[in-house]
Design an enzyme around this catalytic site. Structure first.
Site, PDB file in Angstrom:
ATOM      1  N   GLU A  85      -2.062  -2.216  -8.364  1.00 30.33           N
ATOM      2  CA  GLU A  85      -3.320  -2.498  -7.669  1.00 30.33           C
ATOM      3  C   GLU A  85      -3.756  -1.209  -7.001  1.00 30.33           C
ATOM      4  OE1 GLU A  85      -3.913  -2.704  -4.052  1.00 30.33           O
ATOM      5  OE2 GLU A  85      -1.945  -1.804  -3.711  1.00 30.33           O
ATOM      6  N   SER A 117       0.842  -1.198   0.000  1.00 27.62           N
ATOM      7  CA  SER A 117       0.000   0.000   0.000  1.00 27.62           C
ATOM      8  C   SER A 117       0.879   1.251   0.000  1.00 27.62           C
ATOM      9  CB  SER A 117      -0.964  -0.036   1.197  1.00 27.62           C
ATOM     10  OG  SER A 117      -1.969   0.943   1.065  1.00 27.62           O
ATOM     11  N   HIS A 131      -5.216  -5.172  -1.760  1.00 32.76           N
ATOM     12  CA  HIS A 131      -6.029  -4.822  -0.591  1.00 32.76           C
ATOM     13  C   HIS A 131      -7.218  -5.771  -0.393  1.00 32.76           C
ATOM     14  CE1 HIS A 131      -3.772  -1.044  -0.964  1.00 32.76           C
ATOM     15  NE2 HIS A 131      -4.160  -0.765   0.266  1.00 32.76           N
TER      16      HIS A 131
END
Length: 304
Positions: A208, A109, A278
């Site tokens: 992503e 992330s 995620h």
């Protein structure tokens, strides 16, 4: 690229929060989840600090990362969570010192920022993995844990395979070979124009994202396209696009339409629907490692 020494039972690992603050109720179960892996967690101050939406002020978070790399008693570094803020500490990091002490380093992330910097400026492989206070604290599925342990304890050769219930999808057929880079699209795009800009030349680009509208995904992919990053790469891997929802679906493009309009014309081999990002289950990825991707056969191999 240097491949840092793998972790081992009893290894001392620093838990740091380079981005957002850890919810206090998650810290203890996050520490226990690391202990269950057979590791000895060393909790750094950023894990207990908060400065608005940050895990303490910038200098504190940078100091934690610098000290964790410099401390010879620390065998590896686990980012305890993402959030926002890793970019704010980049100019406070001692990359010359970090380069001399390559260690197992993991997270995802917002940690994308640090993966890119450590791969490109320090020349060692890092690992895109679930994190202790985001997934591990609450228990993770067998597939996720097996993949995590595989990279953590040094068995990262072989193939990257989805769980049996998930089939990768071919976006653009063909084969590509190159070192793996990328991560969260928002962070990859925001690196452009900075001294820490992602270099995709001859590499396989993984992307992503989470909690964005389709038009924002379109905007960030277009930014990468205009910057030459999609043409420079050898191939692309797309993971989870979690909660990517249009406020007005009847006035939006779908993700697949966006990919077909922006990615397919570039002609780079591309796979999508990979179990990474995620959501769970999630595979762990060796960032900076050389991969061979046969998109036509839906096969990705990690090369030694």
């Amino acid at each position: 690229m240097i491949n840092p020494k793998p972790l081992f039972p009893g290894a001392r690992v620093a838990l740091i929060a380079p981005s957002g603050p850890v919810p206090p109720e998650r810290l203890e179960p996050a520490v226990r989840s690391v202990e269950k892996l057979g590791l000895v967690p060393v909790v750094y101050e950023s894990c207990r600090s908060a400065h608005g939406y940050l895990a303490g002020e910038d200098q504190l978070r940078a100091d934690d990362l610098n000290h964790a790399f410099a401390d010879r008693s620390i065998d590896g570094i686990l980012c305890i969570r993402g959030g926002y803020g890793a970019q704010r500490i980049l100019k406070k990091l001692d990359f010359s010192c970090i380069r001399k002490h390559p260690k197992f380093f993991s997270g995802y992330s917002d940690v994308t920022t640090l993966h890119i910097a450590l791969n490109q400026l320090c020349g060692f492989i890092t690992y895109h993995t679930p994190m202790p206070s985001t997934e591990l604290y609450d228990g993770a599925d067998e597939y996720t844990m097996k993949s995590l342990k595989r990279v953590m304890f040094g068995d990262s050769a072989g193939t990257l395979e989805n769980p049996g219930s998930m089939e990768p999808e071919v976006l653009v057929p063909g084969c590509a070979c190159g070192r793996l880079t990328g991560g969260n699209l928002s962070l990859v795009a925001s690196s452009l124009g900075t001294p820490f800009e992602i270099d995709t030349r001859g590499k396989i680009l993984f992307l992503e994202d989470v909690d964005e509208e389709p038009y924002r995904i379109d905007r960030m992919l277009t930014q990468l396209l205009l910057a030459g990053k999609l043409n420079d790469c050898a191939g692309l891997m797309f993971g989870y696009w979690t909660r990517i929802e249009a406020e007005q679906p009847d006035r939006s493009l779908t993700l697949l339409q966006i990919f077909r309009e922006l990615i397919v014309p570039q002609g780079r081999p591309a796979l999508m629907n990979l179990a990474c990002g995620h959501s769970l289950p999630s595979m762990s990825l060796p960032m900076g490692k050389k991969l061979k991707m046969d998109a036509s056969a839906k096969k990705i191999s990690i090369l030694r």
